[in-house]
Design an enzyme around this catalytic site. Structure first.
Site, PDB file in Angstrom:
ATOM      1  N   SER A 133       0.882  -1.155   0.000  1.00 25.73           N
ATOM      2  CA  SER A 133       0.000   0.000   0.000  1.00 25.73           C
ATOM      3  C   SER A 133       0.919   1.203   0.000  1.00 25.73           C
ATOM      4  CB  SER A 133      -0.921  -0.045   1.221  1.00 25.73           C
ATOM      5  OG  SER A 133      -1.676   1.124   1.338  1.00 25.73           O
ATOM      6  N   TYR A 147      -4.575   7.820  -6.972  1.00 32.42           N
ATOM      7  CA  TYR A 147      -3.595   6.896  -6.390  1.00 32.42           C
ATOM      8  C   TYR A 147      -4.020   6.516  -4.967  1.00 32.42           C
ATOM      9  CZ  TYR A 147       0.932   5.180  -4.655  1.00 32.42           C
ATOM     10  OH  TYR A 147       1.929   4.415  -4.097  1.00 32.42           O
ATOM     11  N   LYS A 151      -4.927   2.820  -3.256  1.00 34.58           N
ATOM     12  CA  LYS A 151      -4.236   2.248  -2.084  1.00 34.58           C
ATOM     13  C   LYS A 151      -5.200   2.079  -0.892  1.00 34.58           C
ATOM     14  CE  LYS A 151      -0.109   1.709  -3.937  1.00 34.58           C
ATOM     15  NZ  LYS A 151       0.415   0.348  -4.238  1.00 34.58           N
TER      16      LYS A 151
HETATM   17  N1  LIG Z   1       8.679   4.671  -3.804  1.00 37.66           N
HETATM   18  C1  LIG Z   1       7.772   5.170  -2.995  1.00 37.66           C
HETATM   19  O1  LIG Z   1       7.934   6.279  -2.474  1.00 37.66           O
HETATM   20  C2  LIG Z   1       6.549   4.384  -2.650  1.00 37.66           C
HETATM   21  C3  LIG Z   1       5.809   4.808  -1.543  1.00 37.66           C
HETATM   22  C4  LIG Z   1       4.678   4.106  -1.186  1.00 37.66           C
HETATM   23  C5  LIG Z   1       4.286   3.002  -1.897  1.00 37.66           C
HETATM   24  N2  LIG Z   1       5.025   2.606  -2.985  1.00 37.66           N
HETATM   25  C6  LIG Z   1       4.539   1.429  -3.711  1.00 37.66           C
HETATM   26  O2  LIG Z   1       5.588   0.492  -3.823  1.00 37.66           O
HETATM   27  C7  LIG Z   1       5.428  -0.286  -5.004  1.00 37.66           C
HETATM   28  C8  LIG Z   1       6.716  -0.303  -5.790  1.00 37.66           C
HETATM   29  O3  LIG Z   1       7.011   1.014  -6.205  1.00 37.66           O
HETATM   30  P1  LIG Z   1       8.506   1.533  -6.449  1.00 37.66           P
HETATM   31  O4  LIG Z   1       8.705   2.666  -5.533  1.00 37.66           O
HETATM   32  O5  LIG Z   1       9.470   0.412  -6.417  1.00 37.66           O
HETATM   33  O6  LIG Z   1       8.336   2.149  -7.912  1.00 37.66           O
HETATM   34  P2  LIG Z   1       9.115   1.889  -9.290  1.00 37.66           P
HETATM   35  O7  LIG Z   1      10.580   2.036  -9.085  1.00 37.66           O
HETATM   36  O8  LIG Z   1       8.420   2.775 -10.254  1.00 37.66           O
HETATM   37  O9  LIG Z   1       8.811   0.364  -9.634  1.00 37.66           O
HETATM   38  C9  LIG Z   1       7.514  -0.050  -9.906  1.00 37.66           C
HETATM   39  C10 LIG Z   1       7.535  -1.414 -10.547  1.00 37.66           C
HETATM   40  O10 LIG Z   1       6.170  -1.808 -10.774  1.00 37.66           O
HETATM   41  C11 LIG Z   1       6.092  -2.344 -12.056  1.00 37.66           C
HETATM   42  N3  LIG Z   1       4.762  -2.281 -12.655  1.00 37.66           N
HETATM   43  C12 LIG Z   1       3.977  -1.211 -12.930  1.00 37.66           C
HETATM   44  N4  LIG Z   1       2.856  -1.599 -13.541  1.00 37.66           N
HETATM   45  C13 LIG Z   1       2.919  -2.956 -13.681  1.00 37.66           C
HETATM   46  C14 LIG Z   1       2.090  -3.942 -14.228  1.00 37.66           C
HETATM   47  N5  LIG Z   1       0.917  -3.640 -14.824  1.00 37.66           N
HETATM   48  N6  LIG Z   1       2.470  -5.247 -14.179  1.00 37.66           N
HETATM   49  C15 LIG Z   1       3.643  -5.583 -13.608  1.00 37.66           C
HETATM   50  N7  LIG Z   1       4.508  -4.689 -13.098  1.00 37.66           N
HETATM   51  C16 LIG Z   1       4.136  -3.389 -13.117  1.00 37.66           C
HETATM   52  C17 LIG Z   1       7.088  -1.566 -12.888  1.00 37.66           C
HETATM   53  O11 LIG Z   1       7.385  -2.328 -14.035  1.00 37.66           O
HETATM   54  P3  LIG Z   1       8.193  -1.793 -15.313  1.00 37.66           P
HETATM   55  O12 LIG Z   1       9.624  -1.857 -14.906  1.00 37.66           O
HETATM   56  O13 LIG Z   1       7.820  -2.740 -16.396  1.00 37.66           O
HETATM   57  O14 LIG Z   1       7.703  -0.391 -15.576  1.00 37.66           O
HETATM   58  C18 LIG Z   1       8.239  -1.399 -11.909  1.00 37.66           C
HETATM   59  O15 LIG Z   1       9.118  -2.495 -11.975  1.00 37.66           O
HETATM   60  C19 LIG Z   1       4.233   0.329  -5.757  1.00 37.66           C
HETATM   61  O16 LIG Z   1       3.078  -0.440  -5.492  1.00 37.66           O
HETATM   62  C20 LIG Z   1       4.117   1.706  -5.141  1.00 37.66           C
HETATM   63  O17 LIG Z   1       2.800   2.216  -5.227  1.00 37.66           O
HETATM   64  C21 LIG Z   1       6.138   3.268  -3.374  1.00 37.66           C
END
Ligand SMILES: NC(=O)c1ccc[n+]([C@@H]2O[C@H](COP(=O)([O-])OP(=O)(O)OC[C@H]3O[C@@H](n4cnc5c(N)ncnc54)[C@H](OP(=O)(O)O)[C@@H]3O)[C@@H](O)[C@H]2O)c1
Length: 277
Positions: A133, A147, A151
């Protein structure tokens, strides 16, 4: 009773938190099924790694990936529903398609993968599910209406699911990261409403500039979050919710206080709706 989190299944594993979790689980000696929209984007090579194509919006591909995982490793002990992105920007400046795609990935995609994995975990009478989340699943912010909605959906789903699965020894943990230094705020991940409305011009520009200024400067370390997920997976009684980062702890704490304050301020009126049948 201790739990052995030996076989991991991770979505969105090419970049960010997912990629770090793959590395941490491999380094700990576990087997890992790392899934990504393009499995070639997973460049690690390891005997204990199976890289698979999985766009989480594709229910059939989720089923196929789980079958391949079980064929290779026999079990799935830990599911990390990590794949997701931020549809940011103002609600009215986003299209209906923007909203549907956001839910197709962050909510229905998570459902597809969970639906595919749960029969395996139920048969094992054991498992750990981590649903990514966000602090956006705890409090709404301007520029995050869609978004946050996705979540919040993950939060409600997970809270109910956790109770449905407890009798089978399957524990669900909702992970609420604060701001982590990944590609999340980068143009290759986040999407921003593109339907400009003059009334919102100043607000939209301010929000967009704010996200841009924080891109790749976020305080949270995704490698450390991955290490924490490994620790939680092995814990005999993992929490239902886990706030990741000092920013998340502060935001969740403030939300609890605000909820309590408003509840108490309006309590006298709230209880007047009880029936006198
Ligand atoms: N970073 C933050 O500050 C933060 C904070 C709170 C929550 N989150 C959550 O943490 C999770 C991971 O985010 P992150 O920070 O690691 O972001 P990120 O670096 O943008 O990585 C996101 C990953 O999700 C993949 N993805 C997106 N759509 C997809 C789909 N339809 N099917 C399969 N894979 C998909 C992307 O794939 P591609 O490589 O193919 O694009 C990428 O590998 C997300 O759910 C995000 O909402 C992140």
């Amino acid at each position: 009773m201790s739990f052995q989190p030996h076989n991991w299944f991770i979505t969105g594993a090419a970049r960010g938190i997912g990629a770090h979790t793959v590395q941490a689980a491999l380094a700990a000696g576990h087997n890992v099924v790392a899934t990504a929209r393009k499995r070639d984007s997973i460049t690690l090579a390891d005997d204990r790694l199976l890289a698979l194509d999985l766009d989480v919006t594709d229910a059939a591909q989720a089923q196929a990936a789980v079958q391949a995982a079980v064929a290779r490793f026999g079990r799935i002990d830990v599911l990390v529903n990590n794949a997701g992105y931020g549809q940011l920007g103002l609600f009215e400046e986003s299209t209906a398609a923007d909203a549907e795609q956001q839910f197709a990935t962050n909510v229905f995609g998570l459902f597809h993968v969970t639906r595919a994995v749960l029969p395996v975990m139920r048969q094992q009478r054991a498992g750990r599910v981590f649903n990514l989340s966000s602090i956006a699943g705890m409090r709404g912010i301007p520029g995050g209406s869609l978004y946050c909605a996705s979540k919040f959906a993950v939060e409600g789903f997970s809270e109910g699911l956790a109770q449905e699965l407890a009798p089978f020894g399957i524990r669900v943990t909702i992970v609420e990261p604060g701001a982590f230094r990944t590609d999340f705020l980068d143009g290759q991940s986040m999407r921003f409403g593109s339907q400009a409305i003059a009334d919102y011009a100043a607000q939209s520009a301010q929000i967009s500039a704010g996200f841009g200024a924080r891109n790749h400067l976020q305080p949270g370390d995704p490698a450390r979050l991955a290490a924490v997920l490994l620790q939680l997976a092995a814990h005999p009684a993992p929490p239902l919710r886990f706030a990741a980062g000092s920013d998340a702890v502060g935001i969740v704490g403030a939300k609890i206080e605000a909820l309590r304050g408003e509840l108490e301020a309006w309590q006298a009126l709230s209880v007047t709706t009880d029936g006198a049948f």
